[in-house]
Design an enzyme around this catalytic site. Structure first.
Site, PDB file in Angstrom:
ATOM      1  N   CYS A  39      -9.000   2.608   2.283  1.00 27.32           N
ATOM      2  CA  CYS A  39      -8.521   1.314   1.871  1.00 27.32           C
ATOM      3  C   CYS A  39      -7.421   1.206   2.628  1.00 27.32           C
ATOM      4  O   CYS A  39      -6.406   1.559   2.131  1.00 27.32           O
ATOM      5  CB  CYS A  39      -8.491   1.366   0.303  1.00 27.32           C
ATOM      6  SG  CYS A  39      -7.801  -0.195  -0.423  1.00 27.32           S
ATOM      7  N   CYS A  66      -4.629  -0.740  -0.342  1.00 28.55           N
ATOM      8  CA  CYS A  66      -3.887  -0.062  -1.276  1.00 28.55           C
ATOM      9  C   CYS A  66      -4.657   1.344  -1.421  1.00 28.55           C
ATOM     10  O   CYS A  66      -4.387   2.209  -0.660  1.00 28.55           O
ATOM     11  CB  CYS A  66      -3.857  -0.886  -2.484  1.00 28.55           C
ATOM     12  SG  CYS A  66      -5.605  -1.532  -2.944  1.00 28.55           S
ATOM     13  N   SER A  67      -5.664   1.369  -2.248  1.00 29.59           N
ATOM     14  CA  SER A  67      -6.209   2.670  -2.764  1.00 29.59           C
ATOM     15  C   SER A  67      -7.623   2.620  -3.224  1.00 29.59           C
ATOM     16  O   SER A  67      -7.937   3.262  -4.075  1.00 29.59           O
ATOM     17  CB  SER A  67      -5.293   3.400  -3.678  1.00 29.59           C
ATOM     18  OG  SER A  67      -4.981   2.569  -4.776  1.00 29.59           O
ATOM     19  N   CYS A  68      -8.255   1.528  -3.095  1.00 25.16           N
ATOM     20  CA  CYS A  68      -9.589   1.377  -3.653  1.00 25.16           C
ATOM     21  C   CYS A  68     -10.554   2.330  -3.142  1.00 25.16           C
ATOM     22  O   CYS A  68     -10.307   2.947  -2.020  1.00 25.16           O
ATOM     23  CB  CYS A  68     -10.292  -0.203  -3.257  1.00 25.16           C
ATOM     24  SG  CYS A  68      -9.168  -1.284  -3.717  1.00 25.16           S
TER      25      CYS A  68
END
Lengths: 133, 194
Positions: free
Chosen positions: B102, B105-107
């Site tokens: 991702c 961000c951090s999906c």
């Protein structure tokens, strides 16, 4: 090799430890995550809106030239605080007052007696009690 | 000490206290949520999905067609990721290796892998997975032959990805539960081969 028949917490495939690093490095990180998800599940916080703010804070950190050590959960906290302030769920002045009060507590404030159980909730309840002091 | 200097521990504690006071959250509910994500939802779910796909061609076809309904067949994907529209499963083959990231961000596919490891959220991984995936993988211990194509899948608001790794050699006689134990989290992110 011995393979587990029951894949429980103690089994060889127990998540997430089996696969390496824990998701959280400090208690406040998991607390922050839990608070966020509680509001998302409760419908008070829109996930996509929050995600957009998280992306913005991460991008902001990268634009600052990476002068400080990377801390993902700090970016999450900034996004969460923004979200709460914008939604009017937390009053900034009240927040500032409480943070000041918490910072003044003597060392060892949250261990008034000797016990070993996990008392995260209990501590939060005590903290909540301090708001109106 | 100024307010700005207050550590994240204090600020998080204050946030919780204020939200509890307003009746917006209960601390016990937060405890339960954290425990659920830390203990109950983890890569074991994804491993089970992978093992099912290896042993059940019809399930594999449904999984590759549309991930979320398929994982629900196994009892996963309940409340988690309710805000995510789609789970897309990318199958590794002899000639294609998939990697998920991702970049913004951090999906991450929580419903099947739990919460992402710290390195997945790091600026270095997020940037390099796209810019130089082959070199990044080599540094992580996965040297891919030049003839294998690397495909990088960047998560978005609508889509989460998961890698369906190739079944290891010599695992032909194993059942679903034994195969499940062979599947690692990293193989489902795409930074490892089994």
């Amino acid at each position: 090799m011995s393979l587990p028949v029951r894949l429980d917490e103690d089994g060889a495939a127990a998540p997430p430890r089996e696969n390496g690093e824990l998701a959280f490095g400090a208690p406040w990180e998991s607390r922050l995550f839990g608070l966020t998800m509680a509001l998302v599940e409760g419908g008070q916080l829109d996930w996509e809106t929050f995600r957009g703010r998280l992306i913005a804070h991460i991008a902001d950190w990268e634009a600052r030239g990476r002068d400080e050590t990377w801390d993902y959960w700090q970016r999450w906290r900034e996004a969460f605080e923004d979200s709460l302030a914008i939604a009017g769920l937390v009053d900034q002045q009240e927040m500032d007052r409480l943070v000041r009060r918490l910072a003044r507590r003597p060392h060892g404030h949250d261990h008034p007696h000797d016990h070993h159980h996990d008392h995260t909730s209990e501590r939060a309840a005590n903290t909540a009690g301090e708001i109106d002091e | 000490m100024t307010i700005e200097d207050a550590g994240p521990e204090l600020r998080t504690e204050a946030l919780e206290a204020l939200l509890v006071k307003k009746g917006l959250v209960r601390s016990a509910a937060v405890d339960a949520l954290v425990e659920r994500y830390e203990q109950d939802i983890g890569p074991l779910r994804g491993a089970r999905v992978v093992a099912q796909a290896w042993t059940d061609p019809a399930f594999r076809a449904r999984l590759l067609e549309d991930g979320m309904p398929a994982i629900r067949e196994l009892g996963f994907g309940d409340n988690t990721d309710a805000h995510v529209a789609r789970l897309v499963v990318k199958e590794n083959t002899e000639s294609v290796h998939n990697l998920i990231v991702c970049t913004l961000c951090s999906c991450y596919p929580w419903a099947v892998l739990g919460l992402p490891p710290a390195w997945y959220k790091s600026p270095a991984y997020r940037a390099r997975a796209v810019r130089e995936p082959r070199r990044l993988l080599a540094e992580l211990g996965l040297e891919l032959p030049p003839e294998v194509e690397v495909r990088v899948w960047d998560s978005s608001a609508e889509v989460r990805y998961m890698v369906l790794p190739r079944r290891p050699q010599g695992a032909d006689d194993l059942g679903v539960e034994q195969l499940t134990a062979l599947v690692t989290r990293d193989s489902m992110i795409g930074v490892e081969r089994l």
